[in-house]
Design a protein around this motif. Structure first.
Motif, PDB file in Angstrom:
ATOM      1  N   ILE A 118     -42.588 -51.305  -1.246  1.00 24.60           N
ATOM      2  CA  ILE A 118     -43.905 -50.709  -1.539  1.00 24.60           C
ATOM      3  C   ILE A 118     -44.134 -49.468  -0.672  1.00 24.60           C
ATOM      4  CG2 ILE A 118     -46.403 -51.092  -1.458  1.00 24.60           C
ATOM      5  CD1 ILE A 118     -45.758 -54.104  -2.084  1.00 24.60           C
ATOM      6  N   PHE A 119     -43.879 -49.597   0.636  1.00 32.37           N
ATOM      7  CA  PHE A 119     -44.076 -48.419   1.489  1.00 32.37           C
ATOM      8  C   PHE A 119     -43.024 -47.350   1.196  1.00 32.37           C
ATOM      9  CE2 PHE A 119     -46.928 -51.146   3.926  1.00 32.37           C
ATOM     10  CZ  PHE A 119     -47.993 -50.265   4.075  1.00 32.37           C
ATOM     11  N   GLY A 120     -41.826 -47.791   0.803  1.00 31.89           N
ATOM     12  CA  GLY A 120     -40.793 -46.823   0.402  1.00 31.89           C
ATOM     13  C   GLY A 120     -41.293 -45.952  -0.740  1.00 31.89           C
ATOM     14  N   SER A 121     -42.012 -46.581  -1.682  1.00 32.23           N
ATOM     15  CA  SER A 121     -42.522 -45.815  -2.832  1.00 32.23           C
ATOM     16  C   SER A 121     -43.615 -44.842  -2.405  1.00 32.23           C
ATOM     17  CB  SER A 121     -43.039 -46.777  -3.907  1.00 32.23           C
ATOM     18  OG  SER A 121     -44.306 -47.294  -3.525  1.00 32.23           O
ATOM     19  N   MET A 122     -44.168 -45.051  -1.196  1.00 38.16           N
ATOM     20  CA  MET A 122     -45.188 -44.120  -0.693  1.00 38.16           C
ATOM     21  C   MET A 122     -44.568 -43.138   0.306  1.00 38.16           C
ATOM     22  SD  MET A 122     -48.629 -46.421  -0.301  1.00 38.16           S
ATOM     23  CE  MET A 122     -48.269 -48.098   0.114  1.00 38.16           C
ATOM     24  N   GLY A 123     -43.261 -43.053   0.319  1.00 40.71           N
ATOM     25  CA  GLY A 123     -42.586 -42.052   1.143  1.00 40.71           C
ATOM     26  C   GLY A 123     -42.339 -42.462   2.577  1.00 40.71           C
ATOM     27  N   PHE A 124     -42.388 -43.768   2.861  1.00 43.08           N
ATOM     28  CA  PHE A 124     -42.139 -44.228   4.226  1.00 43.08           C
ATOM     29  C   PHE A 124     -40.659 -44.529   4.425  1.00 43.08           C
ATOM     30  CE2 PHE A 124     -46.617 -44.566   4.151  1.00 43.08           C
ATOM     31  CZ  PHE A 124     -47.085 -44.780   5.436  1.00 43.08           C
ATOM     32  N   ASP A 125     -40.139 -44.098   5.568  1.00 41.80           N
ATOM     33  CA  ASP A 125     -38.787 -44.425   5.999  1.00 41.80           C
ATOM     34  C   ASP A 125     -38.809 -45.847   6.562  1.00 41.80           C
ATOM     35  OD1 ASP A 125     -36.157 -44.036   6.679  1.00 41.80           O
ATOM     36  OD2 ASP A 125     -36.542 -42.628   8.318  1.00 41.80           O
ATOM     37  N   VAL A 243     -56.838 -45.864   2.450  1.00 46.33           N
ATOM     38  CA  VAL A 243     -56.279 -45.697   1.101  1.00 46.33           C
ATOM     39  C   VAL A 243     -54.897 -46.350   1.010  1.00 46.33           C
ATOM     40  CG1 VAL A 243     -55.400 -43.991  -0.547  1.00 46.33           C
ATOM     41  CG2 VAL A 243     -57.585 -43.601   0.625  1.00 46.33           C
ATOM     42  N   ILE A 244     -54.045 -45.995   1.981  1.00 46.71           N
ATOM     43  CA  ILE A 244     -52.671 -46.521   1.992  1.00 46.71           C
ATOM     44  C   ILE A 244     -52.670 -48.045   2.047  1.00 46.71           C
ATOM     45  CG2 ILE A 244     -50.767 -46.806   3.663  1.00 46.71           C
ATOM     46  CD1 ILE A 244     -50.255 -44.472   2.090  1.00 46.71           C
ATOM     47  N   PHE A 245     -53.487 -48.561   2.934  1.00 41.64           N
ATOM     48  CA  PHE A 245     -53.448 -50.003   3.149  1.00 41.64           C
ATOM     49  C   PHE A 245     -54.000 -50.761   1.939  1.00 41.64           C
ATOM     50  CE2 PHE A 245     -53.784 -54.093   5.166  1.00 41.64           C
ATOM     51  CZ  PHE A 245     -52.677 -54.088   6.003  1.00 41.64           C
ATOM     52  N   THR A 246     -55.052 -50.205   1.357  1.00 38.44           N
ATOM     53  CA  THR A 246     -55.623 -50.849   0.160  1.00 38.44           C
ATOM     54  C   THR A 246     -54.607 -50.831  -0.989  1.00 38.44           C
ATOM     55  OG1 THR A 246     -57.810 -50.124   0.873  1.00 38.44           O
ATOM     56  CG2 THR A 246     -57.617 -50.849  -1.400  1.00 38.44           C
ATOM     57  N   ASP A 247     -53.927 -49.701  -1.146  1.00 40.21           N
ATOM     58  CA  ASP A 247     -52.884 -49.614  -2.189  1.00 40.21           C
ATOM     59  C   ASP A 247     -51.771 -50.625  -1.926  1.00 40.21           C
ATOM     60  OD1 ASP A 247     -54.175 -47.649  -3.509  1.00 40.21           O
ATOM     61  OD2 ASP A 247     -52.733 -46.041  -3.051  1.00 40.21           O
ATOM     62  N   PHE A 248     -51.406 -50.727  -0.651  1.00 40.03           N
ATOM     63  CA  PHE A 248     -50.346 -51.669  -0.291  1.00 40.03           C
ATOM     64  C   PHE A 248     -50.748 -53.105  -0.638  1.00 40.03           C
ATOM     65  CE2 PHE A 248     -49.243 -54.680   3.181  1.00 40.03           C
ATOM     66  CZ  PHE A 248     -47.957 -54.977   2.744  1.00 40.03           C
ATOM     67  N   ILE A 249     -51.957 -53.495  -0.255  1.00 33.19           N
ATOM     68  CA  ILE A 249     -52.413 -54.868  -0.531  1.00 33.19           C
ATOM     69  C   ILE A 249     -52.429 -55.126  -2.038  1.00 33.19           C
ATOM     70  CG2 ILE A 249     -54.411 -56.442  -0.403  1.00 33.19           C
ATOM     71  CD1 ILE A 249     -52.961 -56.189   2.230  1.00 33.19           C
ATOM     72  N   ALA A 250     -52.910 -54.141  -2.789  1.00 33.23           N
ATOM     73  CA  ALA A 250     -52.975 -54.312  -4.250  1.00 33.23           C
ATOM     74  C   ALA A 250     -51.569 -54.498  -4.832  1.00 33.23           C
ATOM     75  CB  ALA A 250     -53.651 -53.098  -4.889  1.00 33.23           C
ATOM     76  N   ALA A 251     -50.606 -53.701  -4.341  1.00 35.19           N
ATOM     77  CA  ALA A 251     -49.233 -53.809  -4.854  1.00 35.19           C
ATOM     78  C   ALA A 251     -48.599 -55.125  -4.405  1.00 35.19           C
ATOM     79  CB  ALA A 251     -48.392 -52.632  -4.367  1.00 35.19           C
ATOM     80  N   PHE A 252     -48.857 -55.484  -3.155  1.00 29.82           N
ATOM     81  CA  PHE A 252     -48.205 -56.687  -2.614  1.00 29.82           C
ATOM     82  C   PHE A 252     -48.690 -57.947  -3.319  1.00 29.82           C
ATOM     83  CE2 PHE A 252     -47.444 -60.222   0.183  1.00 29.82           C
ATOM     84  CZ  PHE A 252     -46.163 -59.972   0.655  1.00 29.82           C
ATOM     85  N   PHE A 253     -50.009 -58.050  -3.477  1.00 35.49           N
ATOM     86  CA  PHE A 253     -50.551 -59.276  -4.076  1.00 35.49           C
ATOM     87  C   PHE A 253     -50.782 -59.146  -5.579  1.00 35.49           C
ATOM     88  CE2 PHE A 253     -51.702 -59.840   0.432  1.00 35.49           C
ATOM     89  CZ  PHE A 253     -51.183 -61.106   0.637  1.00 35.49           C
ATOM     90  N   GLU A 254     -50.449 -57.980  -6.137  1.00 32.70           N
ATOM     91  CA  GLU A 254     -50.535 -57.766  -7.579  1.00 32.70           C
ATOM     92  C   GLU A 254     -51.939 -58.031  -8.127  1.00 32.70           C
ATOM     93  OE1 GLU A 254     -46.418 -58.966  -9.461  1.00 32.70           O
ATOM     94  OE2 GLU A 254     -46.902 -60.320  -7.818  1.00 32.70           O
ATOM     95  N   THR A 255     -52.936 -57.522  -7.403  1.00 33.87           N
ATOM     96  CA  THR A 255     -54.315 -57.651  -7.872  1.00 33.87           C
ATOM     97  C   THR A 255     -55.140 -56.523  -7.260  1.00 33.87           C
ATOM     98  OG1 THR A 255     -56.305 -59.017  -7.854  1.00 33.87           O
ATOM     99  CG2 THR A 255     -54.842 -59.250  -5.974  1.00 33.87           C
ATOM    100  N   SER A 256     -56.198 -56.133  -7.934  1.00 31.78           N
ATOM    101  CA  SER A 256     -57.110 -55.190  -7.276  1.00 31.78           C
ATOM    102  C   SER A 256     -58.456 -55.874  -7.032  1.00 31.78           C
ATOM    103  CB  SER A 256     -57.278 -53.925  -8.129  1.00 31.78           C
ATOM    104  OG  SER A 256     -57.510 -54.292  -9.467  1.00 31.78           O
ATOM    105  N   ASP A 257     -58.445 -57.184  -7.212  1.00 34.58           N
ATOM    106  CA  ASP A 257     -59.679 -57.948  -7.106  1.00 34.58           C
ATOM    107  C   ASP A 257     -59.868 -58.484  -5.677  1.00 34.58           C
ATOM    108  OD1 ASP A 257     -61.966 -58.812  -8.244  1.00 34.58           O
ATOM    109  OD2 ASP A 257     -61.096 -60.564  -9.256  1.00 34.58           O
ATOM    110  N   PHE A 258     -60.084 -57.564  -4.730  1.00 34.46           N
ATOM    111  CA  PHE A 258     -60.251 -57.985  -3.322  1.00 34.46           C
ATOM    112  C   PHE A 258     -61.049 -56.925  -2.566  1.00 34.46           C
ATOM    113  CE2 PHE A 258     -56.446 -55.416  -3.599  1.00 34.46           C
ATOM    114  CZ  PHE A 258     -56.551 -54.569  -2.508  1.00 34.46           C
ATOM    115  N   ASP A 259     -61.591 -57.311  -1.416  1.00 28.77           N
ATOM    116  CA  ASP A 259     -62.276 -56.378  -0.520  1.00 28.77           C
ATOM    117  C   ASP A 259     -61.421 -56.164   0.722  1.00 28.77           C
ATOM    118  OD1 ASP A 259     -64.653 -56.440  -2.116  1.00 28.77           O
ATOM    119  OD2 ASP A 259     -65.134 -58.387  -1.209  1.00 28.77           O
TER     120      ASP A 259
END
Ligand code: PHE
Length: 350
Positions: A118-125, A243-259
């Motif tokens: 997931i972080f790789g897809s956001m350009g992280f080494d 932004v990064i962390f919220t995107d990561f959580i959404a990708a990791f848990f496969e949901t956008s239904d969280f705070d």
């Protein structure tokens, strides 16, 4: 002697030979230079021409009979030997096969691979570093001075060996030393680019790995896993972290239904600092705030220890507990299960 009787005699001698070697000995008795067939031929010298013709034909016939008896016995012995060998080496092809157990990835390894992807897809080494650290890397470089009370936030394991500064080595209590190691490993390149008037490339890295603290209960293990994240640039702020962390959580848990909640906290190496909590709206974990990371804007002293100018290079760091993410993702309620190596537990994740 009648040549025909010789055939019967030889045949029975050959039959009595139990091995190829015995058979060759028996052959010599009849067909050898001093054998009985040869003797009969020599005996013909005294016979008349007519007698020679009749007797000679009989001897030749007997010789042919003995030779064919020999060949038959040779074949029989070879066949018997082959059968014996086949019996000795026989395989029961109806036996069930022996299967090899198929291995698989540990749930924590799966989580780390997922975080890397997931972080790789956001350009992280992705970087890895030593688990046995120097005092400077684990603490001092991270703005945690000697004798400062914040050092006791972690009950560190020390190794009975001193570093070049005369300080005990430690089992790293977190992956944060990797912020410093990664930045310093690339410092020469950053310096070159800055000297050439270029914009230094942003540091965007995650560093997963094992970490250690004197701590042991259902939610703490003396060995556990963290994944450090670092993003440094000319203008990287807490807003980007969110932004990064919220995107990561959404990708990791496969949901956008969280705070997501940033709860003020303290770490010597970040200012301001925050614990990151998440709360799902649905599913088994719904309704509770779950602490998933420590984070903050990197402290200027730490940026200086990267070898960079904190007036120009700013950004955030975070540290997530990889084991905790595995527990949340797979619904595991006791961290210790993860490190007992019990296949009844581990095979459930394959
Ligand atoms: N190293 C901190 C810990 O182990 C987590 C953290 C990482 C906090 C990076 C802020 C920035 O608790």
């Amino acid at each position: 002697m009648n040549p025909n009787d010789l055939v019967a005699e030889a045949t029975s001698d050959f039959a009595a030979a139990a091995t190829p070697a015995q058979l060759e000995d028996a052959k010599a008795v009849y067909l050898g230079k001093a054998g009985k067939v040869t003797a009969m031929m020599k005996g013909m010298a005294t016979l008349s021409a007519d007698e020679k013709r009749v007797f000679g034909a009989a001897v030749n016939q007997a010789k042919a009979g003995i030779e064919s008896a020999l060949t038959a016995r040779r074949d029989a012995l070879a066949e018997a030997q082959l059968q014996a060998q086949l019996r000795a080496e026989s395989l029961d092809v109806s036996l069930p096969g022996r299967s090899h157990a198929v291995g698989g990835l540990h749930p924590v390894s799966r989580v780390i691979e997922r975080v890397e992807a997931i972080f790789g897809s956001m350009g992280f080494d992705v970087a890895e570093g030593p688990e046995i650290e120097t005092d400077w890397m684990s603490f001092t470089a991270l703005n945690n001075p000697e004798n400062h009370p914040a050092r006791s936030m972690q009950d560190t394991f020390y190794v009975d060996v001193k570093d070049a500064q005369g300080r005990w080595l430690n089992l790293r209590p977190h992956t944060s030393p990797m912020q410093v190691r990664y930045a310093r490993a690339h410092a020469a390149r950053y310096a070159r680019e800055i000297a050439a008037g270029l914009t230094m490339p942003e540091i965007r890295v995650i560093a997963p790995g094992r970490t250690y603290r004197v701590d042991s209960d259902a939610t703490h293990s003396p060995m556990f896993h963290q994944c450090e994240g670092l993003w440094i640039g000319e203008n990287v702020s807490f807003k980007d972290l969110k932004v990064i962390f919220t995107d990561f959580i959404a990708a990791f848990f496969e949901t956008s239904d969280f705070d997501v909640r940033f709860r003020p906290s303290f770490f010597p190496f970040t200012e301001p600092s925050a614990e990151i909590d998440i709360r799902f709206h649905q599913g088994a974990l719904a309704g509770r705030w779950l602490e998933v990371a420590g984070s903050g804007q990197v402290h200027p002293n730490v940026v200086r220890n990267y070898g960079l100018d904190p007036e120009r290079h700013i950004g955030f760091a975070f540290g997530i507990g990889a084991d905790r993410f595995a527990m949340l993702r797979y619904g595991i309620d006791d961290l210790r299960l993860m490190f007992e190596g019990d296949l009844r537990f581990l095979t459930q994740f394959q």
